[in-house]
Design a protein around this motif. Structure first.
Motif, PDB file in Angstrom:
ATOM      1  N   GLN A 150       0.987  -1.128   0.126  1.00  0.00           N
ATOM      2  CA  GLN A 150       0.115  -0.043  -0.041  1.00  0.00           C
ATOM      3  C   GLN A 150       0.878   1.385   0.100  1.00  0.00           C
ATOM      4  OE1 GLN A 150      -2.603  -0.384   3.558  1.00  0.00           O
ATOM      5  NE2 GLN A 150      -4.210  -0.658   1.858  1.00  0.00           N
ATOM      6  N   ASP A 151       1.948   1.365   0.782  1.00  0.00           N
ATOM      7  CA  ASP A 151       2.802   2.738   0.746  1.00  0.00           C
ATOM      8  C   ASP A 151       3.502   2.733  -0.423  1.00  0.00           C
ATOM      9  OD1 ASP A 151       1.980   2.768   3.431  1.00  0.00           O
ATOM     10  OD2 ASP A 151       3.562   1.928   4.344  1.00  0.00           O
ATOM     11  N   LEU A 152       4.040   1.551  -0.993  1.00  0.00           N
ATOM     12  CA  LEU A 152       4.493   1.812  -2.436  1.00  0.00           C
ATOM     13  C   LEU A 152       3.847   2.087  -3.401  1.00  0.00           C
ATOM     14  CD1 LEU A 152       7.159   1.154  -3.946  1.00  0.00           C
ATOM     15  CD2 LEU A 152       6.236  -1.393  -4.286  1.00  0.00           C
ATOM     16  N   TYR A 153       2.417   1.538  -3.558  1.00  0.00           N
ATOM     17  CA  TYR A 153       1.414   2.318  -4.172  1.00  0.00           C
ATOM     18  C   TYR A 153       1.230   3.874  -4.182  1.00  0.00           C
ATOM     19  CZ  TYR A 153      -2.964   2.699  -6.824  1.00  0.00           C
ATOM     20  OH  TYR A 153      -3.878   3.022  -7.685  1.00  0.00           O
ATOM     21  N   ARG A 154       1.038   4.175  -2.915  1.00  0.00           N
ATOM     22  CA  ARG A 154       0.842   5.419  -2.709  1.00  0.00           C
ATOM     23  C   ARG A 154       2.057   6.360  -3.151  1.00  0.00           C
ATOM     24  NH1 ARG A 154      -1.070   3.542   2.409  1.00  0.00           N
ATOM     25  NH2 ARG A 154      -3.371   3.411   2.406  1.00  0.00           N
ATOM     26  N   ARG A 155       3.310   5.977  -3.125  1.00  0.00           N
ATOM     27  CA  ARG A 155       4.227   6.646  -3.555  1.00  0.00           C
ATOM     28  C   ARG A 155       4.717   6.697  -4.945  1.00  0.00           C
ATOM     29  NH1 ARG A 155       6.802   3.520   0.650  1.00  0.00           N
ATOM     30  NH2 ARG A 155       8.354   2.823  -1.019  1.00  0.00           N
ATOM     31  N   GLU A 156       4.414   5.373  -5.352  1.00  0.00           N
ATOM     32  CA  GLU A 156       5.337   5.321  -6.690  1.00  0.00           C
ATOM     33  C   GLU A 156       4.317   4.778  -7.848  1.00  0.00           C
ATOM     34  OE1 GLU A 156       9.064   3.312  -6.884  1.00  0.00           O
ATOM     35  OE2 GLU A 156       9.487   3.911  -4.862  1.00  0.00           O
ATOM     36  N   GLY A 157       2.941   4.423  -7.425  1.00  0.00           N
ATOM     37  CA  GLY A 157       2.076   4.131  -8.321  1.00  0.00           C
ATOM     38  C   GLY A 157       1.806   2.613  -8.898  1.00  0.00           C
ATOM     39  N   LEU A 158       1.031   2.159  -9.788  1.00  0.00           N
ATOM     40  CA  LEU A 158       0.996   0.905  -9.853  1.00  0.00           C
ATOM     41  C   LEU A 158       1.964  -0.035 -10.483  1.00  0.00           C
ATOM     42  CD1 LEU A 158      -1.513  -1.410  -9.843  1.00  0.00           C
ATOM     43  CD2 LEU A 158      -2.236  -0.475 -12.063  1.00  0.00           C
ATOM     44  N   ARG A 159       2.631   0.699 -11.231  1.00  0.00           N
ATOM     45  CA  ARG A 159       3.871   0.150 -12.180  1.00  0.00           C
ATOM     46  C   ARG A 159       4.959  -0.398 -10.977  1.00  0.00           C
ATOM     47  NH1 ARG A 159       5.654   0.323 -17.374  1.00  0.00           N
ATOM     48  NH2 ARG A 159       4.098   1.992 -17.709  1.00  0.00           N
ATOM     49  N   ALA A 160       5.124   0.179  -9.875  1.00  0.00           N
ATOM     50  CA  ALA A 160       5.945  -0.114  -9.227  1.00  0.00           C
ATOM     51  C   ALA A 160       5.486  -0.980  -8.043  1.00  0.00           C
ATOM     52  CB  ALA A 160       6.240   1.239  -8.137  1.00  0.00           C
ATOM     53  N   ALA A 161       4.018  -1.174  -7.768  1.00  0.00           N
ATOM     54  CA  ALA A 161       3.300  -1.931  -6.834  1.00  0.00           C
ATOM     55  C   ALA A 161       3.282  -3.381  -7.631  1.00  0.00           C
ATOM     56  CB  ALA A 161       2.176  -1.529  -6.303  1.00  0.00           C
ATOM     57  N   LEU A 162       2.735  -3.554  -8.704  1.00  0.00           N
ATOM     58  CA  LEU A 162       2.550  -4.884  -9.299  1.00  0.00           C
ATOM     59  C   LEU A 162       3.744  -5.990  -9.187  1.00  0.00           C
ATOM     60  CD1 LEU A 162       0.750  -3.903 -12.610  1.00  0.00           C
ATOM     61  CD2 LEU A 162      -0.357  -4.869 -10.453  1.00  0.00           C
ATOM     62  N   PRO A 163       4.893  -5.676  -9.415  1.00  0.00           N
ATOM     63  CA  PRO A 163       5.892  -6.765  -9.204  1.00  0.00           C
ATOM     64  C   PRO A 163       5.824  -7.140  -7.642  1.00  0.00           C
ATOM     65  CG  PRO A 163       6.711  -4.976 -10.412  1.00  0.00           C
ATOM     66  CD  PRO A 163       5.604  -4.467  -9.952  1.00  0.00           C
ATOM     67  N   GLU A 164       5.556  -6.322  -6.816  1.00  0.00           N
ATOM     68  CA  GLU A 164       5.635  -6.736  -5.283  1.00  0.00           C
ATOM     69  C   GLU A 164       4.440  -7.468  -5.221  1.00  0.00           C
ATOM     70  OE1 GLU A 164       7.508  -6.625  -1.463  1.00  0.00           O
ATOM     71  OE2 GLU A 164       8.109  -6.211  -3.656  1.00  0.00           O
ATOM     72  N   ILE A 165       3.313  -7.216  -5.628  1.00  0.00           N
ATOM     73  CA  ILE A 165       2.048  -8.162  -5.387  1.00  0.00           C
ATOM     74  C   ILE A 165       2.536  -9.405  -5.847  1.00  0.00           C
ATOM     75  CG2 ILE A 165      -0.193  -8.434  -6.265  1.00  0.00           C
ATOM     76  CD1 ILE A 165      -0.538  -5.351  -6.271  1.00  0.00           C
ATOM     77  N   ALA A 166       3.177  -9.485  -7.120  1.00  0.00           N
ATOM     78  CA  ALA A 166       3.401 -10.604  -7.666  1.00  0.00           C
ATOM     79  C   ALA A 166       4.487 -11.446  -6.812  1.00  0.00           C
ATOM     80  CB  ALA A 166       4.041 -10.464  -9.214  1.00  0.00           C
ATOM     81  N   ARG A 167       5.371 -10.672  -6.548  1.00  0.00           N
ATOM     82  CA  ARG A 167       6.220 -11.500  -5.510  1.00  0.00           C
ATOM     83  C   ARG A 167       5.753 -12.061  -4.087  1.00  0.00           C
ATOM     84  NH1 ARG A 167       8.868 -11.205  -0.828  1.00  0.00           N
ATOM     85  NH2 ARG A 167       8.044  -9.112  -0.419  1.00  0.00           N
ATOM     86  N   VAL A 168       4.876 -11.220  -3.645  1.00  0.00           N
ATOM     87  CA  VAL A 168       4.234 -11.651  -2.201  1.00  0.00           C
ATOM     88  C   VAL A 168       3.316 -12.754  -2.450  1.00  0.00           C
ATOM     89  CG1 VAL A 168       2.505 -10.810  -0.259  1.00  0.00           C
ATOM     90  CG2 VAL A 168       4.673  -9.192  -1.148  1.00  0.00           C
ATOM     91  N   LEU A 169       2.508 -12.821  -3.631  1.00  0.00           N
ATOM     92  CA  LEU A 169       1.563 -14.014  -3.747  1.00  0.00           C
ATOM     93  C   LEU A 169       2.206 -15.053  -4.532  1.00  0.00           C
ATOM     94  CD1 LEU A 169      -1.772 -11.674  -4.157  1.00  0.00           C
ATOM     95  CD2 LEU A 169      -0.928 -12.789  -2.366  1.00  0.00           C
ATOM     96  N   GLY A 170       3.257 -15.033  -4.879  1.00  0.00           N
ATOM     97  CA  GLY A 170       3.911 -16.172  -5.702  1.00  0.00           C
ATOM     98  C   GLY A 170       3.411 -16.150  -7.086  1.00  0.00           C
ATOM     99  N   ILE A 171       3.103 -14.843  -7.664  1.00  0.00           N
ATOM    100  CA  ILE A 171       2.404 -14.980  -9.254  1.00  0.00           C
ATOM    101  C   ILE A 171       3.354 -14.822 -10.173  1.00  0.00           C
ATOM    102  CG2 ILE A 171       0.831 -13.709 -10.859  1.00  0.00           C
ATOM    103  CD1 ILE A 171      -0.575 -12.807  -8.264  1.00  0.00           C
ATOM    104  N   ASP A 172       3.384 -15.666 -11.047  1.00  0.00           N
ATOM    105  CA  ASP A 172       4.572 -15.656 -12.371  1.00  0.00           C
ATOM    106  C   ASP A 172       3.878 -14.592 -13.398  1.00  0.00           C
ATOM    107  OD1 ASP A 172       6.285 -15.525 -14.533  1.00  0.00           O
ATOM    108  OD2 ASP A 172       5.523 -17.766 -15.016  1.00  0.00           O
ATOM    109  N   PRO A 173       4.232 -13.342 -13.558  1.00  0.00           N
ATOM    110  CA  PRO A 173       3.747 -12.387 -14.348  1.00  0.00           C
ATOM    111  C   PRO A 173       3.921 -12.502 -15.754  1.00  0.00           C
ATOM    112  CG  PRO A 173       5.688 -11.525 -13.160  1.00  0.00           C
ATOM    113  CD  PRO A 173       5.411 -12.818 -12.526  1.00  0.00           C
ATOM    114  N   SER A 174       4.972 -13.552 -16.066  1.00  0.00           N
ATOM    115  CA  SER A 174       5.236 -13.687 -17.221  1.00  0.00           C
ATOM    116  C   SER A 174       4.229 -14.290 -18.347  1.00  0.00           C
ATOM    117  CB  SER A 174       6.644 -14.415 -17.487  1.00  0.00           C
ATOM    118  OG  SER A 174       6.563 -15.848 -17.248  1.00  0.00           O
TER     119      SER A 174
END
Length: 285
Positions: A150-174
């Motif tokens: 949430q803090d990252l999203y507020r600071r830097e937006g969705l482009r920065a937050a999406l990779p962290e969401i993928a990491r935390v939830l174990g999602i392969d974005p490729s």
């Protein structure tokens, strides 16, 4: 219910909102509660593969896409989301329903089963994002991860937050492991707006979750079979898999593995539908 295989659309009024929902197929009602920012169209490739055996209902959670809010900037509690499920099911069936809850949708399903006994016959809870299911120290760690996103999203937006969401939830974005021929789901304005609500409000609902894990053991006696589920390729270290494992321990029901990872319902719809059919048949057989 309509017996047509074609999708129909409807609206249902709930406290503080109006929900958009879609219905396709014939047979017992199967409600799909989507993950993350997902709206009624997220499982566009999965639903037709189930519609010959089930009346599949999908919907936009309050605040997403076509579901109108009386107060657009207000968040929602998981109890409110659970009540929405009960109202929606009451609009489409008089019988106990089947439910597939994915990620955030799985947490909604658990709350709905507890708050509205007898409304859900079987809940397939795929990787519930529910830190409250975990031991205290592990819970605090993963709550800090959600707060950090949430803090990252507020600071830097969705482009920065999406990779962290993928990491935390174990999602392969490729998406390299996905089945061929999937319907594109681009990041259009509606999906970006849904992500905004998901991160700002739904993360907060998870952090404020009032779910009492001890009560989950009594769901079977109240008429709901909870089937804990997880993706076959979900990394063993991520917390959504740990939550599914914890749910299996609490309910005494074996953890079922389905094709794909955290988002296997969208990345592997054909194989996922086949496995889901088996699981539902076992649960009600």
């Amino acid at each position: 219910m309509s017996s047509t295989m074609y999708a129909t659309h409807g609206k249902v009024s709930v406290a503080g909102a109006e929900l958009h929902y879609q219905v396709q197929g014939t047979g017992p009602v199967l409600l799909v509660s989507q993950s993350g920012e997902g709206d009624a169209d997220r499982t566009v490739d999965l639903v037709p593969l189930l519609a010959d055996a089930y009346t599949v209902v999908t919907y936009d959670r309050r605040g997403l896409s076509r579901s109108r809010l009386d107060e657009p900037e207000r968040g929602a509690t998981l109890a409110e989301h659970a009540d929405d499920v009960a109202h929606l099911l009451a609009a489409v069936t008089d019988e106990p329903a089947l439910m597939l809850g994915c990620s955030f949708g799985a947490v909604v399903g658990l709350h709905a089963a507890l708050r509205h006994p007898g409304r859900i016959r079987t809940l397939v809870a795929h990787e519930p994002v529910a830190p409250c299911l975990l031991p205290a120290e592990e819970r605090r760690h993963h709550e800090r991860e959600l707060t950090g996103i949430q803090d990252l999203y507020r600071r830097e937006g969705l482009r920065a937050a999406l990779p962290e969401i993928a990491r935390v939830l174990g999602i392969d974005p490729s998406g390299k492991d996905a089945e061929p021929g999937l319907t594109p789901q681009p990041f259009d304005d509606r999906r970006v707006a849904n992500f905004d609500r998901f991160i700002r409000h739904e993360f907060s609902a998870l952090l404020d979750d009032t779910l009492e894990p001890a009560r989950l053991a009594g769901l079977a006696a109240a008429g709901t079979v909870v089937v804990p589920a997880a993706g076959l390729t979900t990394p063993p270290t991520v917390f959504d898999l740990r939550c599914a494992e914890a749910l299996a321990e609490l309910t005494g029901n074996a953890l079922r593995r389905l094709p794909g990872g955290h988002n296997g319902n969208t990345s592997h719809p054909r194989a996922y539908a086949a496995r889901l059919r088996d699981i539902l048949a076992d649960s009600v057989g």
